[in-house]
Design a protein around this motif. Structure first.
Motif, PDB file in Angstrom:
ATOM      1  N   TYR A 127      34.992 -42.639 -71.985  1.00  0.00           N
ATOM      2  CA  TYR A 127      35.954 -41.453 -72.709  1.00  0.00           C
ATOM      3  C   TYR A 127      35.623 -40.155 -72.161  1.00  0.00           C
ATOM      4  N   ARG A 128      34.284 -40.007 -72.076  1.00  0.00           N
ATOM      5  CA  ARG A 128      33.903 -38.592 -71.440  1.00  0.00           C
ATOM      6  C   ARG A 128      34.685 -38.088 -70.262  1.00  0.00           C
ATOM      7  N   GLU A 129      34.683 -39.079 -69.238  1.00  0.00           N
ATOM      8  CA  GLU A 129      35.306 -38.849 -68.042  1.00  0.00           C
ATOM      9  C   GLU A 129      36.756 -38.707 -68.171  1.00  0.00           C
ATOM     10  N   VAL A 130      37.428 -39.411 -68.992  1.00  0.00           N
ATOM     11  CA  VAL A 130      38.925 -39.348 -69.333  1.00  0.00           C
ATOM     12  C   VAL A 130      39.234 -37.953 -70.032  1.00  0.00           C
ATOM     13  N   VAL A 131      38.599 -37.568 -71.012  1.00  0.00           N
ATOM     14  CA  VAL A 131      38.909 -36.325 -71.421  1.00  0.00           C
ATOM     15  C   VAL A 131      38.475 -34.967 -70.530  1.00  0.00           C
ATOM     16  N   SER A 132      37.499 -35.226 -69.669  1.00  0.00           N
ATOM     17  CA  SER A 132      37.191 -34.387 -68.582  1.00  0.00           C
ATOM     18  C   SER A 132      38.204 -34.321 -67.667  1.00  0.00           C
ATOM     19  N   THR A 133      38.963 -35.397 -67.168  1.00  0.00           N
ATOM     20  CA  THR A 133      39.681 -35.219 -66.307  1.00  0.00           C
ATOM     21  C   THR A 133      41.293 -34.691 -66.909  1.00  0.00           C
ATOM     22  N   GLN A 134      41.430 -35.194 -67.967  1.00  0.00           N
ATOM     23  CA  GLN A 134      42.623 -34.463 -68.921  1.00  0.00           C
ATOM     24  C   GLN A 134      42.587 -32.866 -68.646  1.00  0.00           C
ATOM     25  N   ASN A 135      41.248 -32.469 -69.182  1.00  0.00           N
ATOM     26  CA  ASN A 135      41.047 -30.972 -69.050  1.00  0.00           C
ATOM     27  C   ASN A 135      41.250 -30.315 -67.864  1.00  0.00           C
TER      28      ASN A 135
END
Length: 360
Positions: free
Chosen positions: A277-285
């Motif tokens: 999840y942390r990598e997902v939201v970082s990539t989205q941002n």
């Protein structure tokens, strides 16, 4: 008594507005670069702090829809609409859907003035249509005031009834405007004011005939004859306005498609289970703040249907609406198609990047 706006002062005013919008866009981009990653909607994950009470800003909260809104709506209509809702009790007495219907009335009234001969009346029609745009922003602010969701911002919700009502009302406003433009073109064609485009109505009684089985000719009569006469009379402006309407429809379909899909990819949790999840939201941002994403959104700020309407209203102010319609009846298809192709390629990249980040 209405007076025609002096072109010199009008140009100075519009130049000042353009400078204001450009500076606000620069500020918006800088604000975007400071945006923190969102919090995924999962248990045991701390949420981002949201200031309370809510403090309005035309830059916040940043969403995909806000990124793709025309500058005139984001920096003119929306702030005025929010101030209206904040300092009055209008949200108590008028529902969002009722406000949308009021906007249709203003669009119809504006269209009535668009067909006037005198430029001053057509300019007054532009003012009425700008009020309609303000009302269009007001209905959304009334909804957010009633639901206490100002802090959520502009979020795509195509499944809601209000979304459908707003879309239908916007469509009727466009139809009224297109009918008015068609009548303006008909007048110009009929008077021969547009070079090489004048035509004369065919005499149906002597020219439109049908052979009968016995070899005799029968004149078309009744309702079919009247419809055919109407078509002959208005065929050229109808064809032009059909092209203009298709351009707006195409732009609207593309704009909504990419706005909804970018929202899904960059602002929602698409994957569940054992994912990063942390990598997902970082990539989205990172994608939201990237230069390619800003370019995609900025081009849609320029070629979405609302901004196309603003360009048409600008042409009316200078009495050049017929010139604009004639010059863009075919070329007007290029901007949404080109921007749509570029957006689709970038969207596929975003989908792949988020999916890869989820399963690292």
């Amino acid at each position: 008594m209405l007076v025609t706006v002096n072109f010199k002062y009008l140009t100075l005013f519009l130049a000042a507005v353009a400078i204001y919008l450009l500076w606000m866009d620069v500020g918006f981009y800088l604000e975007l670069q400071k945006m923190a990653p969102r919090s995924p909607n999962i248990p045991n994950v701390p949420k981002l702090n949201i200031s309370s009470p809510y403090i309005y800003s035309p830059f916040q909260p940043i969403t995909v829809k806000l990124l793709m809104l025309p500058p005139t709506i984001q920096f003119l209509d929306e702030p005025l609409a929010y101030l209206t809702v904040y300092y009055t009790s209008i949200s108590t007495y008028i529902s969002p859907n009722a406000m949308s219907l009021i906007g249709v009335g203003f669009a119809a009234l504006a269209a009535h003035f668009f067909v006037k001969e005198e430029l001053r009346y057509r300019q007054f029609g532009v003012l009425l249509f700008m009020i309609r745009d303000y009302i269009d922003a007001l209905d959304g602010n009334i909804y957010r005031e009633r639901s206490q969701t100002h802090s959520v911002g502009h979020v795509a919700n195509p499944s809601s009834f209000g979304w459908a009502v707003d879309g239908v009302c916007d469509g009727f406003g466009d139809i009224f405007r297109f009918i008015a433009f068609g009548l303006v073109l008909h007048k110009l064609f009929g008077n021969g004011k547009i070079s090489g485009s004048g035509y004369k109505l065919i005499d149906l009684e002597t020219n439109i005939i049908c052979p009968s089985r016995g070899g005799e000719h029968v004149v078309r009569k009744g309702r079919l004859r009247r419809l055919y006469q109407l078509w002959l009379n208005y065929r050229q402006p109808i064809m032009i306005m059909m092209c203009i309407a298709l351009q707006s429809l195409l732009s609207s379909v593309f704009w909504n498609y990419f706005m909804i899909n970018y929202h899904t990819v960059l602002e929602t949790d698409q994957f569940a289970g054992d994912i990063n999840y942390r990598e997902v939201v970082s990539t989205q941002n990172n994608i939201l703040k990237s230069s390619p994403m800003w370019m995609v959104c900025y081009f849609w700020r320029l070629v979405n249907p609302q901004n196309i309407t603003q360009i048409q209203l600008l042409a009316i102010l200078y009495g050049k609406e017929a010139d604009l319609l004639l010059s863009t009846q075919l070329l007007g298809f290029l901007p949404p198609v080109i921007v749509g192709m570029g957006s689709y390629m970038h969207l596929q990249y975003a989908v792949h990047a988020v999916r890869t980040a989820a399963f690292i």
